[in-house]
Design a protein around this motif. Structure first.
Motif, PDB file in Angstrom:
ATOM      1  N   ALA A  80       0.874  -1.089  -0.073  1.00 10.13           N
ATOM      2  CA  ALA A  80       0.278   0.600  -0.041  1.00 10.13           C
ATOM      3  C   ALA A  80       0.866   1.568  -0.155  1.00 10.13           C
ATOM      4  CB  ALA A  80      -0.968  -0.191   1.688  1.00 10.13           C
ATOM      5  N   ASP A  81       2.025   1.084  -0.477  1.00  9.01           N
ATOM      6  CA  ASP A  81       3.373   2.131   0.330  1.00  9.01           C
ATOM      7  C   ASP A  81       3.232   2.611  -1.318  1.00  9.01           C
ATOM      8  OD1 ASP A  81       5.004   4.327   0.371  1.00  9.01           O
ATOM      9  OD2 ASP A  81       6.123   2.895   1.466  1.00  9.01           O
ATOM     10  N   ILE A  82       3.376   3.612  -1.828  1.00  8.69           N
ATOM     11  CA  ILE A  82       3.127   4.489  -3.385  1.00  8.69           C
ATOM     12  C   ILE A  82       5.080   4.465  -4.040  1.00  8.69           C
ATOM     13  CG2 ILE A  82       2.856   6.706  -3.304  1.00  8.69           C
ATOM     14  CD1 ILE A  82       1.184   6.321  -5.329  1.00  8.69           C
ATOM     15  N   ALA A  83       5.839   5.225  -2.014  1.00  6.42           N
ATOM     16  CA  ALA A  83       7.232   4.698  -2.228  1.00  6.42           C
ATOM     17  C   ALA A  83       7.555   3.439  -3.315  1.00  6.42           C
ATOM     18  CB  ALA A  83       7.408   4.554  -1.119  1.00  6.42           C
ATOM     19  N   GLY A  84       7.128   2.512  -3.216  1.00  7.82           N
ATOM     20  CA  GLY A  84       7.365   0.889  -3.454  1.00  7.82           C
ATOM     21  C   GLY A  84       7.537   1.903  -5.302  1.00  7.82           C
ATOM     22  N   PHE A  85       7.570   2.441  -5.677  1.00  6.16           N
ATOM     23  CA  PHE A  85       7.754   3.240  -6.865  1.00  6.16           C
ATOM     24  C   PHE A  85       8.595   3.682  -7.372  1.00  6.16           C
ATOM     25  CE2 PHE A  85       2.585   3.058  -8.229  1.00  6.16           C
ATOM     26  CZ  PHE A  85       2.926   1.680  -8.233  1.00  6.16           C
ATOM     27  N   ALA A  86       9.806   4.142  -6.341  1.00  7.80           N
ATOM     28  CA  ALA A  86      11.148   4.830  -6.597  1.00  7.80           C
ATOM     29  C   ALA A  86      12.263   4.475  -7.864  1.00  7.80           C
ATOM     30  CB  ALA A  86      11.374   4.881  -5.058  1.00  7.80           C
ATOM     31  N   VAL A 109       1.516   9.061  -8.340  1.00  3.24           N
ATOM     32  CA  VAL A 109       2.723   7.945  -9.045  1.00  3.24           C
ATOM     33  C   VAL A 109       3.875   9.372  -9.743  1.00  3.24           C
ATOM     34  CG1 VAL A 109       2.986   6.375 -11.074  1.00  3.24           C
ATOM     35  CG2 VAL A 109       1.440   6.264  -9.862  1.00  3.24           C
ATOM     36  N   GLU A 110       3.307  10.226 -10.367  1.00  3.16           N
ATOM     37  CA  GLU A 110       4.096  11.631 -10.627  1.00  3.16           C
ATOM     38  C   GLU A 110       5.501  11.650  -9.590  1.00  3.16           C
ATOM     39  OE1 GLU A 110       4.835  14.746 -14.140  1.00  3.16           O
ATOM     40  OE2 GLU A 110       3.415  15.254 -12.511  1.00  3.16           O
ATOM     41  N   ALA A 111       4.736  11.807  -8.690  1.00  4.17           N
ATOM     42  CA  ALA A 111       5.229  12.549  -7.116  1.00  4.17           C
ATOM     43  C   ALA A 111       6.879  11.582  -6.703  1.00  4.17           C
ATOM     44  CB  ALA A 111       4.754  13.160  -5.848  1.00  4.17           C
TER      45      ALA A 111
END
Length: 288
Positions: A80-86, A109-111
């Motif tokens: 659930a942590d969008i930081a996984g997209f880094a 996502v863009e952020a």
């Protein structure tokens, strides 16, 4: 791995782990990518993980996967942590077909991603330019419209926005080929190519049922036997979801005119909760 000299992105993100998102994750895992799925909360993330793992194990059982379940799981995470997209090279947005949900997902996502990373929307009808207008880096954004069920489908529709950088379109072609599918490239227009034609056929089939022209079985047989379609338009509507078809039809009607106006029968079935395969009933009865 991918076909020919194409290569899949090293790390792919998918935001939205429903049927489509799980299928997209599956496709890139089979091609050798690391894949991170992000969902709205931990419970949804666990459900998305179950979908992906079940799909992978089915591919392994069919002999269409080249690695073990453990190898795929080692390259897959759901959170659930969008930081996984880094560290993603590509993030595919696969949230429901609602513009406000998509804008929220895309801007979040863009952020998180690197400036040179790409974002693709799996939208089947919403304008890529309209979505791109909400982003800081529209040149790194385009449409990648996958088809349901993703593991069995052979087409991905790449949608080029007015601001999409041409090298990104070339990269997207390569990514699609790397997962064993065929890309087509279309300019941004309501419904693109596939949804515009497919919805037109589906809506006319629904009107024929509404008018008592023929049964759903016979209408579908006309297209599968007479025109060699792999599945008839009414059964396909059940598979896609009547609510999804209704939303696309309303969007196309608003942009292209009354020829895409949803039939009353479609509205009534959706209002009654008969959404197709996912609810067990649409134009057909489903066991699932």
């Amino acid at each position: 791995m991918g076909a020919g000299d194409t290569h899949a992105p090293a790390h792919v993100g998918v935001i939205g782990g429903g049927r489509m998102g799980a299928g997209i994750a599956h496709a890139f895992l089979l091609a050798g990518s690391h894949v991170t799925v992000v969902e709205r909360d931990e419970e949804a993330a666990r459900a998305a993980s179950d979908r992906v793992v079940t799909s992978l194990e089915a591919s392994i059982a069919r002999g269409s996967a080249s690695e073990t379940s453990e190898a795929y799981r080692a390259r897959f995470s759901s959170t659930a942590d969008i930081a996984g997209f880094a560290t993603c090279e590509l993030v595919v947005e696969a949230v429901p077909e609602d513009i406000s949900l998509k804008v929220d997902a895309l801007t979040r996502v863009e952020a998180q991603i690197a400036p040179d990373a790409a974002i693709a929307s799996n939208t089947s009808s919403i304008s890529i330019d309209e979505l791109a207008a909400t982003l800081d880096r529209p040149a790194r954004f385009l449409g990648m419209h996958f088809f349901n069920p993703v593991p069995a489908s052979t087409l991905v529709e790449i949608v080029r926005g007015a601001a999409t950088a041409p090298p990104l379109v070339d990269a997207a072609r390569e990514w699609v080929q790397s997962i064993g599918k065929t890309p087509i490239v279309v300019a941004d227009a309501p419904g693109f190519a596939s949804s515009r034609l497919g919805v037109a056929l589906g809506l006319e089939a629904i009107r024929m049922v509404e008018e008592g022209v023929a049964s759903p079985d016979d209408i579908d047989a006309a297209m599968t036997l007479g025109y060699k379609h792999p599945v008839g338009p009414l059964r396909l509507t059940d598979i896609v979801g009547l609510d999804v078809r209704l939303g696309i039809a309303e969007y196309l009607a608003a942009h292209l005119g009354e020829r895409f106006a949803p039939p009353a029968l479609l509205r009534r079935l959706v209002a009654d909760g008969h959404l197709g395969r996912k609810t067990g009933r649409g134009f057909y009865e489903w066991d699932e």
